[in-house]
Design an enzyme around this catalytic site. Structure first.
Site, PDB file in Angstrom:
ATOM      1  N   ILE A  40       2.650 -10.099  10.152  1.00  0.00           N
ATOM      2  CA  ILE A  40       2.703  -8.588  10.826  1.00  0.00           C
ATOM      3  C   ILE A  40       3.488  -8.887  12.428  1.00  0.00           C
ATOM      4  CG2 ILE A  40       0.780  -8.709  12.335  1.00  0.00           C
ATOM      5  CD1 ILE A  40       0.941  -5.898  12.302  1.00  0.00           C
ATOM      6  N   CYS A  43     -17.971  -1.936  -0.938  1.00  0.00           N
ATOM      7  CA  CYS A  43     -18.695  -1.010  -0.287  1.00  0.00           C
ATOM      8  C   CYS A  43     -19.187  -0.921   1.201  1.00  0.00           C
ATOM      9  CB  CYS A  43     -19.634  -1.187  -1.456  1.00  0.00           C
ATOM     10  SG  CYS A  43     -19.250  -0.666  -2.748  1.00  0.00           S
TER      11      CYS A  43
END
EC number: 6.3.5.4
Length: 635
Positions: free
Chosen positions: A298, A2
């Protein structure tokens, strides 16, 4: 996972009202897109009747107990409230113990264990937490606010205490919207940035604004504001252990670390680069699930920077559900966004591929495991080998004084990632220096001599007397008496790891609402690795030996022996091609913001030297471009 914000003020005229705390919370909404809450008590008074108002804000990325565990969270009588960013991996063990002592739990989440543990033992609670966290606890009974950050610095926490008001947040951008805080650039921070490519804790780019150091907590109460260390491990001590026992202990620790980090109520996957660390973490994670683990890598069109073939080999060996993303990095297109998210100048160019990997992985999962930390803990970097070799050579004869060395140093650089000329020149530059400065030579972006020629006289006059090297010297001193490789790797754990790598991963991942968990950085693994004899990790110019000895049966053998490839981008080539117009329109323009600090002709010489192929200043130009972009965003 958070974002947290908040404030405590000791005078009514320094109040943070409801609108401001909501704005502070909203600006970091990307960290927690699932929920938002604030709580304020502007009328609280301490035992002497003095003002001690408080406001807390929270943005939530729901990972565990999706419907419950909302924050700010309160204890049973509402006298203790908390906002918390991160994950506590041993929360179930803590919960059982706390329930046994009479605490009642209202949620199934991990955060409530912190709250009740604090009730029982106060600030001693942080040393019992195994996790990544930034925590703020308002204790109305003791009339105090407590801040804490995890041992390794995986989660960030910024604060400013000024004129009777403490303001804090997960990101600097929350503090920047509070009047009177982010007002004056710290010249020392600019000097540090050009040295390290990041600004070391506890400083930030702004005067009077600080990072809470890893492994520390802070308290604001009637006696004032203080910062204390709670993680007191001593990396200067080497423990005697047989090689066989070390292998078994590492297997136990790393397997348990991965197991703890597999707890999630949302889809979870793993980054897989095809290197040793991510491959091991993926293999151990696969042991914890009955379903094929989802893995992500990636790739880039430039072969020197693409290692996805190795990732595919490991994925096939481990039978994962593998996704390979191929991108053509548009660093110009994301530059403004990247700089805005990092809040202060941050020059690690691998933030670009990390950004793309996080963005694309988040389309499939909400939590990803990563192999971060293996190089620092188990001596995997090339610079450790260079430092070890330089030490051996220095004992034999003064290589830096040999005829022809100057000629080699004047050879043109190569754009290739693993160029022997480029690596050799850096090695020769370091010879003859004291060992800590020799190591800094492998880390720094702009050497001291180059910074001196770059700075204007006016900027030099603003700089304090303290050398940027003082930060590295302070962490280097923590491992006094150990061998040179252990000292370098320990220094990285205490500096480069939290200030660069953890910052890079936290910001890039949280910008996309992705939680990244790093099992190698379980504090038990970190402490164990630091205590080992160096020959278990590094020998004959090879590192990560214990990882291979412990897990050779888990991944293909060639993964342990292939050349190391950094998570980089063709930055040198870009500055001769794609970035060239942007550099001339910004850094070399009449209104260049960096001219406040740097001599125009020195910047122009640097650009010309790179564009003409005389030298490869790609990483230096990237740092200058990041600083220029950041300065333009402030105006």
């Amino acid at each position: 996972m958070c974002g947290i914000t908040g404030s405590v003020w000791l005078r009514d005229d320094r109040r943070v009202d409801d609108e401001l705390i909501r704005s502070m919370t909203q600006v970091i909404a990307h960290r927690g897109p699932d929920d938002s809450q604030t709580w304020c008590d502007p009328t609280h008074r301490d035992g002497q009747g003095r003002t001690m108002g408080v406001a807390l804000g929270f943005r939530r990325l729901s990972i565990i107990d999706l419907e419950g565990a909302r924050q700010p969270m309160a204890n049973e009588d509402g006298r203790v409230r908390m906002v918390f960013n991160g994950e506590i991996y041993n929360y179930q063990t803590l919960r059982q113990r706390l329930q046994g002592s009479g605490h009642r739990f209202a949620t199934e989440g991990d955060g409530e264990s912190i709250l009740h543990l604090y009730e029982d033992i106060g600030t001693d609670c942080f040393s019992q937490l195994n996790g990544m966290f930034a925590i703020a606890i308002w204790d109305a009974t003791r009339n105090r606010l407590v801040l804490a950050r995890d041992r390794i610095g995986q989660k960030p926490l910024f604060y400013s205490f000024k004129d009777g008001r403490l303001v804090f947040s997960s990101e600097l951008k929350s503090l920047s919207i509070v009047p009177g805080i982010c007002e004056e650039i710290d010249p020392a921070a600019v000097d540090e940035f050009l040295t390290y490519q990041y600004i070391p804790h506890p400083g930030t780019i702004w005067k009077g604004v600080h990072k809470l150091p890893p492994g520390h907590f802070a308290v604001l109460d009637s006696s004032g504001f203080r910062v204390e260390r709670y993680w007191n491990y001593d990396p200067s001590i080497e423990h005697a252990i047989s090689h066989g026992d070390a292998v078994e202990r590492l297997r136990e620790l790393l397997s348990d670390s991965v197991r703890l980090r597999m707890r999630s109520d949302v889809p979870l996957g793993s980054f897989l680069s095809g290197g040793i660390d991510s491959s091991l973490i993926t293999a151990l994670a696969g042991d914890c699930t009955d379903q094929p683990l989802r893995t992500f890598s990636i790739g880039f069109s430039v072969a020197d920077f693409d290692e996805t073939a190795y990732a595919a080999k490991v994925a096939g060996h481990l039978k994962t559900e593998h996704t390979r993303f191929e991108v053509t990095p548009d660093a110009i297109g994301i530059l403004d966004k990247l700089v805005w998210h990092y809040d202060e100048p941050f020059g690690d160019s691998s933030a670009v591929p990390t950004w793309y990997l996080s963005e694309l992985t988040r389309q499939s999962v909400k939590v990803a495991l990563s192999g971060d930390g293996g190089d620092e803990l188990f001596a995997g970097y090339d610079r450790y080998r260079a430092l070890w070799l330089s030490q051996k050579l220095q004992r034999l004869f003064p290589v830096h004084k040999m005829p022809g060395i100057g000629l080699i140093q004047r050879l043109p650089d190569s754009n290739q990632q693993r160029s022997l000329v480029r690596r050799g020149k850096r090695f020769l530059e370091a010879l003859g220096q004291p060992v800590v400065r020799r190591y800094l030579n492998w880390l720094q972006i702009f050497p001291e001599s180059m910074r001196a020629s770059l700075y204007t006289d006016e900027f030099v006059a603003e700089l304090p007397g303290e050398d940027p090297l003082a930060f590295l010297e302070s962490v280097w001193a923590r491992s006094e008496g150990r061998d040179i490789v252990t000292r370098a790797s320990t220094s990285d754990v205490l500096s480069y790891l939290p200030c660069d790598l953890m910052t890079k991963v936290d910001i890039a991942s949280m910008a996309h609402g992705l939680e990244v968990r790093q099992p190698m950085l379980d504090y038990r693994v970190v402490e164990f690795a630091a205590s080992l004899p160096v020959e278990y990790k590094f020998r004959g110019r090879r590192g990560k030996l214990l990882l291979q000895d412990a897990f050779a049966d888990r991944i293909p053998g060639e993964i342990f022996t292939r050349p190391k490839m950094g998570f980089g981008i063709p930055i040198g080539k870009w500055f001769r091609e794609d970035f060239r117009p942007l550099v001339h329109e910004t850094m070399l323009a009449d209104d260049a913001k960096i001219s406040r600090f740097f001599r125009r002709e020195a910047v122009a010489d640097l650009v010309h030297s790179h564009e003409s192929g005389q030298q490869n200043h790609g990483y230096r130009l990237w740092n200058l471009l990041v600083l220029e972009t950041w300065l333009r965003q402030q105006s």
